[in-house]
Write a protein that holds these residues in place. Structure first.
Motif, mmCIF file in Angstrom:
data_model
loop_
_atom_site.group_PDB
_atom_site.id
_atom_site.type_symbol
_atom_site.label_atom_id
_atom_site.label_comp_id
_atom_site.label_asym_id
_atom_site.label_seq_id
_atom_site.Cartn_x
_atom_site.Cartn_y
_atom_site.Cartn_z
ATOM 1 N N ILE A 1 59.712 80.341 36.507
ATOM 2 C CA ILE A 1 58.631 79.732 34.785
ATOM 3 C C ILE A 1 57.700 78.602 35.533
ATOM 4 C CG2 ILE A 1 58.616 79.408 32.491
ATOM 5 C CD1 ILE A 1 61.085 80.722 32.819
ATOM 6 N N ALA A 2 58.532 77.485 35.570
ATOM 7 C CA ALA A 2 57.380 76.699 36.372
ATOM 8 C C ALA A 2 56.671 76.293 37.214
ATOM 9 C CB ALA A 2 57.954 75.374 36.432
ATOM 10 N N ASP A 3 57.058 77.324 37.825
ATOM 11 C CA ASP A 3 55.912 78.104 39.042
ATOM 12 C C ASP A 3 54.935 79.565 38.245
ATOM 13 O OD1 ASP A 3 56.744 76.218 41.496
ATOM 14 O OD2 ASP A 3 58.105 78.262 41.875
ATOM 15 N N GLY A 4 54.875 79.488 37.724
ATOM 16 C CA GLY A 4 54.122 80.544 36.899
ATOM 17 C C GLY A 4 54.507 82.092 37.061
ATOM 18 N N ALA A 5 55.903 81.978 36.894
ATOM 19 C CA ALA A 5 56.381 83.656 36.301
ATOM 20 C C ALA A 5 55.474 84.428 34.986
ATOM 21 C CB ALA A 5 57.463 83.447 37.197
ATOM 22 N N PRO A 6 55.192 85.720 35.215
ATOM 23 C CA PRO A 6 54.840 85.968 33.605
ATOM 24 C C PRO A 6 56.222 85.663 33.028
ATOM 25 C CG PRO A 6 54.498 87.291 35.424
ATOM 26 C CD PRO A 6 54.651 86.750 36.249
ATOM 27 N N ALA A 7 56.390 85.229 31.634
ATOM 28 C CA ALA A 7 57.704 86.129 31.772
ATOM 29 C C ALA A 7 57.609 85.710 29.383
ATOM 30 C CB ALA A 7 58.888 85.000 31.557
ATOM 31 N N ASP A 8 58.270 86.321 29.456
ATOM 32 C CA ASP A 8 58.299 86.617 27.544
ATOM 33 C C ASP A 8 58.853 85.511 27.129
ATOM 34 O OD1 ASP A 8 55.441 88.335 26.873
ATOM 35 O OD2 ASP A 8 56.484 90.021 27.730
ATOM 36 N N VAL A 9 59.913 85.412 27.296
ATOM 37 C CA VAL A 9 61.650 85.318 26.651
ATOM 38 C C VAL A 9 62.467 84.146 28.293
ATOM 39 C CG1 VAL A 9 63.271 85.596 25.681
ATOM 40 C CG2 VAL A 9 61.325 86.826 24.538
ATOM 41 N N LEU A 10 62.567 83.538 27.590
ATOM 42 C CA LEU A 10 63.846 82.848 28.952
ATOM 43 C C LEU A 10 65.477 82.832 27.941
ATOM 44 C CD1 LEU A 10 65.022 81.591 31.591
ATOM 45 C CD2 LEU A 10 63.865 80.225 30.477
ATOM 46 N N LEU A 11 66.294 83.493 27.724
ATOM 47 C CA LEU A 11 67.595 83.209 28.154
ATOM 48 C C LEU A 11 68.466 82.042 29.009
ATOM 49 C CD1 LEU A 11 68.290 86.587 27.395
ATOM 50 C CD2 LEU A 11 67.656 84.990 25.806
ATOM 51 N N THR A 12 68.072 81.081 28.282
ATOM 52 C CA THR A 12 69.092 80.392 29.433
ATOM 53 C C THR A 12 70.380 79.792 28.691
ATOM 54 O OG1 THR A 12 68.883 77.946 30.712
ATOM 55 C CG2 THR A 12 67.408 78.227 28.662
ATOM 56 N N ALA A 13 71.542 79.118 29.720
ATOM 57 C CA ALA A 13 72.747 78.107 29.817
ATOM 58 C C ALA A 13 72.424 77.240 29.485
ATOM 59 C CB ALA A 13 73.333 78.544 31.151
ATOM 60 N N ASP A 14 71.269 76.395 29.815
ATOM 61 C CA ASP A 14 70.536 75.046 29.876
ATOM 62 C C ASP A 14 69.376 74.902 30.111
ATOM 63 O OD1 ASP A 14 70.174 72.068 30.464
ATOM 64 O OD2 ASP A 14 71.358 72.537 32.764
ATOM 65 N N LEU A 15 69.137 74.726 28.601
ATOM 66 C CA LEU A 15 68.074 74.246 27.452
ATOM 67 C C LEU A 15 67.321 73.155 28.685
ATOM 68 C CD1 LEU A 15 65.917 75.264 25.571
ATOM 69 C CD2 LEU A 15 66.972 73.732 24.277
ATOM 70 N N SER A 16 67.966 71.569 29.209
ATOM 71 C CA SER A 16 67.101 71.359 29.838
ATOM 72 C C SER A 16 66.554 71.375 30.939
ATOM 73 C CB SER A 16 68.198 69.750 29.906
ATOM 74 O OG SER A 16 68.857 70.427 31.217
ATOM 75 N N LEU A 17 66.388 72.425 31.758
ATOM 76 C CA LEU A 17 66.051 72.667 33.342
ATOM 77 C C LEU A 17 64.546 73.231 32.670
ATOM 78 C CD1 LEU A 17 68.908 75.042 34.648
ATOM 79 C CD2 LEU A 17 68.004 72.607 34.916
ATOM 80 N N LEU A 18 63.947 73.829 31.902
ATOM 81 C CA LEU A 18 62.449 73.987 31.422
ATOM 82 C C LEU A 18 61.917 72.440 30.583
ATOM 83 C CD1 LEU A 18 61.142 76.136 31.943
ATOM 84 C CD2 LEU A 18 61.587 76.798 29.666
ATOM 85 N N SER A 19 60.742 72.367 31.030
ATOM 86 C CA SER A 19 60.414 71.876 30.039
ATOM 87 C C SER A 19 59.252 72.404 29.003
ATOM 88 C CB SER A 19 59.230 70.769 30.977
ATOM 89 O OG SER A 19 59.934 70.307 31.915
ATOM 90 N N LEU A 20 60.185 72.042 27.498
ATOM 91 C CA LEU A 20 59.255 72.537 26.732
ATOM 92 C C LEU A 20 57.921 72.194 26.459
ATOM 93 C CD1 LEU A 20 62.704 73.265 24.224
ATOM 94 C CD2 LEU A 20 61.682 74.984 26.658
ATOM 95 N N ASN A 21 56.989 72.509 25.723
ATOM 96 C CA ASN A 21 55.795 71.744 25.396
ATOM 97 C C ASN A 21 55.607 72.775 24.393
ATOM 98 O OD1 ASN A 21 54.233 74.285 26.905
ATOM 99 N ND2 ASN A 21 55.059 73.449 28.751
ATOM 100 N N ALA A 22 54.121 72.232 23.562
ATOM 101 C CA ALA A 22 53.153 72.929 22.394
ATOM 102 C C ALA A 22 53.255 74.476 22.954
ATOM 103 C CB ALA A 22 52.367 72.771 22.633
ATOM 104 N N ALA A 23 53.211 74.980 24.273
ATOM 105 C CA ALA A 23 53.217 76.595 24.333
ATOM 106 C C ALA A 23 54.103 77.503 24.126
ATOM 107 C CB ALA A 23 52.490 76.511 25.798
ATOM 108 N N THR A 24 55.551 76.633 23.568
ATOM 109 C CA THR A 24 56.615 77.639 23.590
ATOM 110 C C THR A 24 56.208 77.729 22.222
ATOM 111 O OG1 THR A 24 58.261 75.993 25.713
ATOM 112 C CG2 THR A 24 58.863 76.432 23.299
ATOM 113 N N HIS A 25 56.923 79.007 22.226
ATOM 114 C CA HIS A 25 56.701 79.381 20.347
ATOM 115 C C HIS A 25 57.702 79.679 19.446
ATOM 116 C CE1 HIS A 25 51.591 80.921 21.242
ATOM 117 N NE2 HIS A 25 53.008 80.541 22.803
ATOM 118 N N HIS A 26 58.668 79.392 20.427
ATOM 119 C CA HIS A 26 59.919 79.505 19.352
ATOM 120 C C HIS A 26 61.267 79.243 20.329
ATOM 121 C CE1 HIS A 26 62.293 80.248 15.238
ATOM 122 N NE2 HIS A 26 62.903 80.912 16.418
ATOM 123 N N THR A 27 62.169 78.412 19.402
ATOM 124 C CA THR A 27 62.775 78.272 20.175
ATOM 125 C C THR A 27 64.375 78.290 19.909
ATOM 126 O OG1 THR A 27 62.380 77.116 21.856
ATOM 127 C CG2 THR A 27 64.534 76.658 21.786
#
Length: 223
Positions: free
Chosen positions: A59-85
């Protein structure tokens, strides 16, 4: 861009058209339940499974995804573009053995036995971090890139003992829980992140009673 990994699965939702189809990146420990969750949401989509760390990199490299289901929230840098968590499920670790416990193991002390073949997750993935948090001495033979890989080695009899999630022993009939039988932490909490507006309805659906009942049937608990 780094390559994408494990598995693609197309799930058709009733009343959805192809232009509305979601791309859902999902932690591999959700492989069994994620298709049912997507089908239940009445949305069409493609599921892409992998370790939470690899998915976050994609996702950080730009892969197109609408949703991420993750077991570790800290791995992704959440920003203003995140619509709901949403935190939607929890899992816990267990010691697991091949069905029938052929090595006659009894509990955590067996993790330190160098004569046994023992598999755990690599520390880079959530199951590996949680395993280290157990603070048991472990004579590790192999560090695997996902909890699914540990479960597979156990099922094939390639290792004597492994650390997996409780849901893995429920999903895989060729392995069984050695210890503990009850839920104990360290626990892993799963988060759903809508990366596009299109992904918001699916993320919100995971907190509803119907989805929570489905997750419970697969062995997950509420976060």
């Amino acid at each position: 861009m780094r390559s994408v990994f494990l598995l693609f699965l197309l799930v058709a939702g009733c009343g959805s058209n192809q232009s509305d189809a979601l791309t859902v990146f999902s932690a591999s420990s959700l492989t069994d339940v994620a298709p049912a969750l997507l089908a239940q949401s009445d949305q069409a989509g493609t599921l892409v499974f992998g370790g939470s760390n690899h998915l976050a990199v994609q996702i950080a490299d730009g892969a197109p995804a609408d949703v991420l289901l993750t077991a570790d929230l800290s791995l992704l840098s959440l920003n203003a573009a995140t619509h709901h968590t949403l935190a939607f499920a929890q899992n816990h670790l267990v010691l697991a053995v091949p069905i029938g416990n052929p090595s006659h193991l009894t509990g955590p002390k067996d993790l330190a036995r160098p004569e046994l073949a023992i598999a755990i997750c690599a520390k880079e993935v959530p199951c590996g971090k949680a395993t280290l948090d157990l603070n048991y001495p472990i004579a590790v033979d192999t560090y695997e890139t996902s909890v699914r890989s540990v479960a597979t080695k156990l099922a094939m009899g390639e290792v004597d003992l492994g650390v997996v999630y409780a849901t893995d022993t429920q999903a895989q009939p060729s392995i069984e829980t050695l210890w503990p039988l009850e839920a104990t932490c360290p626990c892993v909490t799963y988060h759903a992140i809508a990366l596009t507006e299109q992904g918001v309805p699916f993320v919100k659906s995971l907190g509803k009673e119907k989805a929570q009942a489905l997750l419970a049937s697969y062995g997950f608990s509420q976060p």
